[in-house]
Design a protein around this motif. Structure first.
Motif, PDB file in Angstrom:
ATOM      1  N   ASN A 201       5.821  13.514  -0.444  1.00 41.13           N
ATOM      2  CA  ASN A 201       5.912  12.715   0.504  1.00 41.13           C
ATOM      3  C   ASN A 201       4.574  11.573   1.187  1.00 41.13           C
ATOM      4  O   ASN A 201       3.312  11.392   0.785  1.00 41.13           O
ATOM      5  CB  ASN A 201       5.450  13.336   1.878  1.00 41.13           C
ATOM      6  CG  ASN A 201       6.885  14.374   1.413  1.00 41.13           C
ATOM      7  OD1 ASN A 201       7.816  14.322   1.293  1.00 41.13           O
ATOM      8  ND2 ASN A 201       6.504  16.025   1.345  1.00 41.13           N
ATOM      9  N   GLY A 202       4.742  10.611   1.670  1.00 37.25           N
ATOM     10  CA  GLY A 202       3.863   9.750   2.230  1.00 37.25           C
ATOM     11  C   GLY A 202       4.904   8.070   3.470  1.00 37.25           C
ATOM     12  O   GLY A 202       5.666   8.764   3.890  1.00 37.25           O
ATOM     13  N   PHE A 203       3.586   7.230   3.153  1.00 36.67           N
ATOM     14  CA  PHE A 203       4.294   6.049   3.832  1.00 36.67           C
ATOM     15  C   PHE A 203       4.109   5.225   3.377  1.00 36.67           C
ATOM     16  O   PHE A 203       2.871   4.998   2.205  1.00 36.67           O
ATOM     17  CB  PHE A 203       3.250   6.080   5.482  1.00 36.67           C
ATOM     18  CG  PHE A 203       3.468   7.026   5.830  1.00 36.67           C
ATOM     19  CD1 PHE A 203       4.277   7.406   6.887  1.00 36.67           C
ATOM     20  CD2 PHE A 203       2.693   8.456   6.003  1.00 36.67           C
ATOM     21  CE1 PHE A 203       4.341   8.787   7.607  1.00 36.67           C
ATOM     22  CE2 PHE A 203       2.835   9.405   6.099  1.00 36.67           C
ATOM     23  CZ  PHE A 203       3.974   9.617   7.916  1.00 36.67           C
ATOM     24  N   THR A 204       4.216   3.437   3.278  1.00 37.27           N
ATOM     25  CA  THR A 204       3.998   2.235   2.598  1.00 37.27           C
ATOM     26  C   THR A 204       3.851   1.241   3.631  1.00 37.27           C
ATOM     27  O   THR A 204       4.624   1.409   4.747  1.00 37.27           O
ATOM     28  CB  THR A 204       4.758   2.945   1.594  1.00 37.27           C
ATOM     29  OG1 THR A 204       4.764   0.645   0.928  1.00 37.27           O
ATOM     30  CG2 THR A 204       6.651   2.393   2.060  1.00 37.27           C
ATOM     31  N   PHE A 205       2.727   0.408   3.621  1.00 39.84           N
ATOM     32  CA  PHE A 205       2.913  -0.730   4.258  1.00 39.84           C
ATOM     33  C   PHE A 205       2.718  -1.798   3.562  1.00 39.84           C
ATOM     34  O   PHE A 205       2.123  -1.482   2.178  1.00 39.84           O
ATOM     35  CB  PHE A 205       1.699  -0.189   5.775  1.00 39.84           C
ATOM     36  CG  PHE A 205       1.703   0.963   6.279  1.00 39.84           C
ATOM     37  CD1 PHE A 205       2.244   0.359   7.882  1.00 39.84           C
ATOM     38  CD2 PHE A 205       1.641   2.138   6.346  1.00 39.84           C
ATOM     39  CE1 PHE A 205       2.506   1.547   8.786  1.00 39.84           C
ATOM     40  CE2 PHE A 205       1.398   3.073   7.371  1.00 39.84           C
ATOM     41  CZ  PHE A 205       1.745   2.830   8.125  1.00 39.84           C
ATOM     42  N   GLY A 206       2.880  -2.713   3.776  1.00 39.55           N
ATOM     43  CA  GLY A 206       2.673  -4.196   3.250  1.00 39.55           C
ATOM     44  C   GLY A 206       3.347  -5.305   3.734  1.00 39.55           C
ATOM     45  O   GLY A 206       3.979  -5.402   5.029  1.00 39.55           O
TER      46      GLY A 206
ATOM     47  N   LEU B 132       0.521  -1.217   0.210  1.00 46.36           N
ATOM     48  CA  LEU B 132       0.056  -0.559   0.089  1.00 46.36           C
ATOM     49  C   LEU B 132       0.492   0.930   0.241  1.00 46.36           C
ATOM     50  O   LEU B 132       1.466   1.200   0.993  1.00 46.36           O
ATOM     51  CB  LEU B 132      -1.117  -0.053   1.434  1.00 46.36           C
ATOM     52  CG  LEU B 132      -1.295   1.153   1.804  1.00 46.36           C
ATOM     53  CD1 LEU B 132      -2.601   1.952   0.820  1.00 46.36           C
ATOM     54  CD2 LEU B 132      -1.942   1.417   3.333  1.00 46.36           C
ATOM     55  N   PHE B 133       0.964   2.043  -1.052  1.00 48.19           N
ATOM     56  CA  PHE B 133       1.001   3.855  -1.057  1.00 48.19           C
ATOM     57  C   PHE B 133      -0.276   4.071  -0.563  1.00 48.19           C
ATOM     58  O   PHE B 133      -0.721   4.591  -1.458  1.00 48.19           O
ATOM     59  CB  PHE B 133       2.022   3.434  -2.500  1.00 48.19           C
ATOM     60  CG  PHE B 133       2.849   2.673  -2.720  1.00 48.19           C
ATOM     61  CD1 PHE B 133       4.234   2.067  -1.858  1.00 48.19           C
ATOM     62  CD2 PHE B 133       2.683   1.330  -3.740  1.00 48.19           C
ATOM     63  CE1 PHE B 133       4.815   1.075  -2.432  1.00 48.19           C
ATOM     64  CE2 PHE B 133       3.561   0.821  -3.789  1.00 48.19           C
ATOM     65  CZ  PHE B 133       4.931   0.503  -3.265  1.00 48.19           C
ATOM     66  N   MET B 134       0.280   5.100   0.335  1.00 49.07           N
ATOM     67  CA  MET B 134      -0.238   6.626   0.376  1.00 49.07           C
ATOM     68  C   MET B 134       0.682   7.515   0.984  1.00 49.07           C
ATOM     69  O   MET B 134       1.114   7.820   1.352  1.00 49.07           O
ATOM     70  CB  MET B 134      -1.528   5.962   1.803  1.00 49.07           C
ATOM     71  CG  MET B 134      -0.090   5.906   3.191  1.00 49.07           C
ATOM     72  SD  MET B 134      -1.880   5.830   3.952  1.00 49.07           S
ATOM     73  CE  MET B 134      -1.119   5.085   5.801  1.00 49.07           C
ATOM     74  N   ASP B 135      -0.375   8.552   0.035  1.00 49.19           N
ATOM     75  CA  ASP B 135       0.073  10.512   0.250  1.00 49.19           C
ATOM     76  C   ASP B 135      -0.941  10.793   0.976  1.00 49.19           C
ATOM     77  O   ASP B 135      -2.326  11.363   0.900  1.00 49.19           O
ATOM     78  CB  ASP B 135       0.073  10.710  -1.370  1.00 49.19           C
ATOM     79  CG  ASP B 135       0.254  11.734  -1.416  1.00 49.19           C
ATOM     80  OD1 ASP B 135       0.508  13.141  -0.445  1.00 49.19           O
ATOM     81  OD2 ASP B 135       0.075  12.605  -2.909  1.00 49.19           O
TER      82      ASP B 135
END
Length: 725
Positions: A127-132, A117-120
């Motif tokens: 800029n953002g965060f990634t989880f998976g 998951l890439f979220m802005d």
């Protein structure tokens, strides 16, 4: 003056191309508040999931980017007052087991079946965060910067579960709002989902991404549409204390055991939903994985990345200023030879257009080296302009406290202060085809010393087939960045490159094509000091294996004496001229196999009309998902005239990763480095007993190869606990 004119033209051109609508604005996923509690178990059985909208019909990114994906992926999202939830059904296209390396956290993307998951959450496409997770349940989390770069050293508090079925694997996760930063009140976040299936050799994304860009590219995110603005994280204060005990001994100095009994603490305080204050007192980073040794045949200092957690969140505001060899701030300079006593960092978004970063760190005195107590301050302010571009200003100050240098002292002399000020324009067009930057830096020192100037700029274009980059740099003789990484000064540099890729309609070959690049260095009097010409041809197969062959020409006019072995102590004189040709190849096998391998080699000339032969390799085997074994080797044979003659350097070592579960890890590696005559053993045990809370046991040994003699040895036990107040 010429460089300044070119930079102004770059900025003028940038302003003409960087504006535009968000490309994938039509891809919208509604999210509504959960109507039932969510249990993180990898089972899609809650009422909230039945009512959630489904993101499906992913687009293929590779091997082709012109059709829907063959592998089906279904994503649902919801939330409550505390967490953002996601559940993903990853259907199998063909029979057979999933493919993963291990359960090791922050796995290698290309070697694991995975969903990311890439979220802005600022919707700034920067800029953002990634989880998976991979298909065995290993977690992945990182911070995103620069429009699509990911730093996996970032670690935070969240939970997930992966459950495998015969025809699919399901990933379910809860991400606390306290663990991320987001703009309060906005109802649209940038978002995209990425799926890699190695059996099908297919990478896909929910919102389409051109294959020349990573699936993490924030320029191509769709939109997560909230039914109401995301809930406030509330009082968001985290206290992270640690306790440490250890013992070390230096056998070469014949001193006794040195015992460590330390405590310290970090704190994270959310001043707003997008602005964070980090505090640290007596920090310790003994659990951070040590740098892997390399054979150093370079004339200049080598770069090793920052891995210490405190410096990472929003670290791009400081560390991304400049280029890879012109960094006015490099956080590893802080605490390099002295203990950090305390520090504070304010970073994050002020509003949609402005970001701020401010850091102050204090180190202690080291009497044995005559090193005074020092203070480090960094201020950065960034303004977004256009669709995805920004302008950043930075100020850096290193100050020695209560220090009166004595020229007669046997200790080294340290500067009373060193300061840098800079301004940088970063271009990123709305479709990411055009990127670049233009920057200026000025350094200051006591009594007018260390005063110097830097200017650099580049412009890059990357379409589906053609890519090219123009870059030039100037660093004056006296430019000094004591808290930066600038291994070379007193030069002009020009470096154009161009590449082309064909994507044939072939069942075996994904892409192939040439790359050509040249680099010219001149000293400040205009005399050419270096010339590097490289030409390469690359082939990438659909199986994801790849081969590159290359040839190059080097010209060097030494500006100072240099030992071409970095070992003997004998040097070539300044002013001497050296030319040679070389060729080589690199190959990486397909990641789907349990047994993987890669190699690279070069042969050709070297300094002083000598010859150099190099071959590097890595062999790996995995007993998935619990054990991964790798053996790396690097051999250099250098043939030179007297007094060097023939020199052989081996750098070899095995690495073992054992992942009993996705919360219990053991890593061990050994390296034999012939160049520095050292054998290093490093082992690390980690038990993540709660999210972001760990127990570490780290054991390190260094040996003299012959006779097999212990140089030093240490063992550390460290306990950390993440407590949300």
């Amino acid at each position: 003056m010429r460089q300044l004119i070119i930079s102004v033209l770059l900025i003028a051109f940038a302003n003409s191309v960087c504006f535009g609508q968000k490309i994938n604005a039509a891809y919208r996923l509604p999210i509504q508040k959960a109507v039932s509690p969510i249990t993180i178990d990898g089972v899609l059985d809650e009422k909230a999931w039945e009512l959630a909208e489904v993101a499906t019909n992913f687009f293929m990114i590779t091997p082709m980017d012109t059709s829907y994906a063959q592998v089906q992926t279904d994503v649902r999202m919801t939330y409550d007052e505390q967490n953002l939830y996601i559940i993903v059904v990853n259907h199998h296209l063909m029979e057979g087991p999933y493919m993963v390396e291990s359960l090791r956290r922050d796995f290698s993307f290309g070697k694991n079946d995975n969903f990311l998951l890439f979220m802005d959450p600022f919707d700034d496409q920067t800029n953002g965060f990634t989880f998976g997770a991979n298909a065995a349940g290993a977690q992945w989390d990182g911070i995103m910067f620069n429009g699509g770069s990911v730093d996996l050293s970032w670690d935070n508090k969240w939970t997930s579960k992966v459950k495998n079925y015969e025809d699919k694997w399901i990933f379910e996760a809860a991400i606390p709002f306290k663990s991320i930063r987001y703009k309060k009140g906005i109802k649209e976040w940038g978002i995209n989902f990425s799926r890699l299936d190695l059996k099908a050799t297919e990478k896909s994304g929910w919102a389409p991404v051109p294959r020349q860009f990573p699936s993490a590219s924030l320029a191509y995110t769709g939109i997560l549409v909230w039914d109401n603005p995301p809930p406030s994280a509330g009082a968001n204060v985290s206290i992270i204390p640690y306790a440490l005990g250890g013992v070390s001994r230096d056998f070469e100095s014949e001193s006794g055991n040195i015992y460590r009994r330390e405590v310290g603490m970090d704190a994270k305080i959310a001043l707003t939903s997008s602005l964070n204050l980090d505090l640290t007192v007596n920090p310790d980073f003994s659990q951070v994985e040590v740098d892997r040794q390399v054979t150093n045949l370079d004339r200049f200092e080598l770069f090793f990345p920052e891995r210490r957690q405190f410096f990472l969140e929003n670290g791009d505001l400081f560390a991304n200023f400049g280029y890879s060899t012109i960094r006015p701030f490099f956080s590893r300079r802080i605490g390099l030879n002295a203990p950090i006593q305390f520090g504070a960092r304010l970073s994050g978004k002020i509003n949609k257009d402005w970001r701020i970063g401010a850091m102050n760190m204090q180190t202690g005195e080291v009497e044995s080296d005559g090193l005074p107590s020092q203070n480090f301050t960094v201020l950065a302010l960034q303004r977004q302009v256009g669709a995805r571009s920004n302008i950043t200003g930075i100020l850096i100050n290193k100050q020695s406290l209560n220090y009166d240098p004595d020229p007669k002292s046997e200790h080294p002399l340290y500067s009373q202060f060193n300061r840098n000020a800079g301004l940088e324009y970063n271009l990123a067009s709305s479709n990411n085809l055009w990127t670049g930057k233009a920057m200026v830096l000025k350094s200051f020192g006591p009594d007018g010393t260390q005063e110097g100037f830097v200017h650099a700029a580049n412009l890059k274009y990357a379409s589906g087939n053609l890519s090219w980059n123009w870059q030039h740099e100037y660093v004056s003789e006296n430019y000094t960045a004591e808290v930066g990484f600038v291994p070379r000064n007193g030069f002009y540099k020009i470096s154009p490159t161009v590449g082309y890729r064909w994507f044939p309609k072939s069942e075996k070959i994904l892409s192939h094509g040439p790359d050509v690049g040249t680099t010219f260095f001149f000293n400040t009097t205009g005399q050419q000091t270096d010339k590097i010409i490289n030409a390469a041809y690359s082939v990438r197969w659909r199986s994801q294996s790849n081969l590159t062959v290359w040839m190059g020409h080097d010209f060097v006019r030494l500006q100072r004496p240099f030992d071409p072995t970095n070992f003997s102590g004998e040097t070539l004189p300044a002013g001497s001229i050296h030319k040679w040709n070389s060729l080589g190849a690199e190959y990486n096998s397909k990641p789907q196999s349990l047994f993987t391998y890669s190699f690279s080699t070069r042969m050709g000339g070297y300094y002083a009309d000598g010859d150099r032969f190099n071959i590097s390799s890595e062999l790996g085997y995995r007993f998935q998902p619990f054990v991964s074994i790798a053996m790396s080797s690097n051999y250099n044979r250098i043939v030179l005239p007297e007094p060097w003659n023939t020199t052989n350097f081996w750098l070899v070592g095995p690495r073992l990763d054992i992942t009993m579960t996705n919360t219990v890890f053991f890593t061990a590696f050994v390296q034999y480095n012939e160049q520095i005559e050292n054998i290093n053993l490093n082992t690390r045990f980690q038990w993540r007993f709660k999210p972001a809370s760990d127990l570490f046991i780290v054991y390190t040994d260094n040996y003299l190869p012959a006779p097999f003699y212990t140089k030093n040895r240490s063992i550390v036990l460290k306990f950390t606990y993440w407590w949300n107040v």
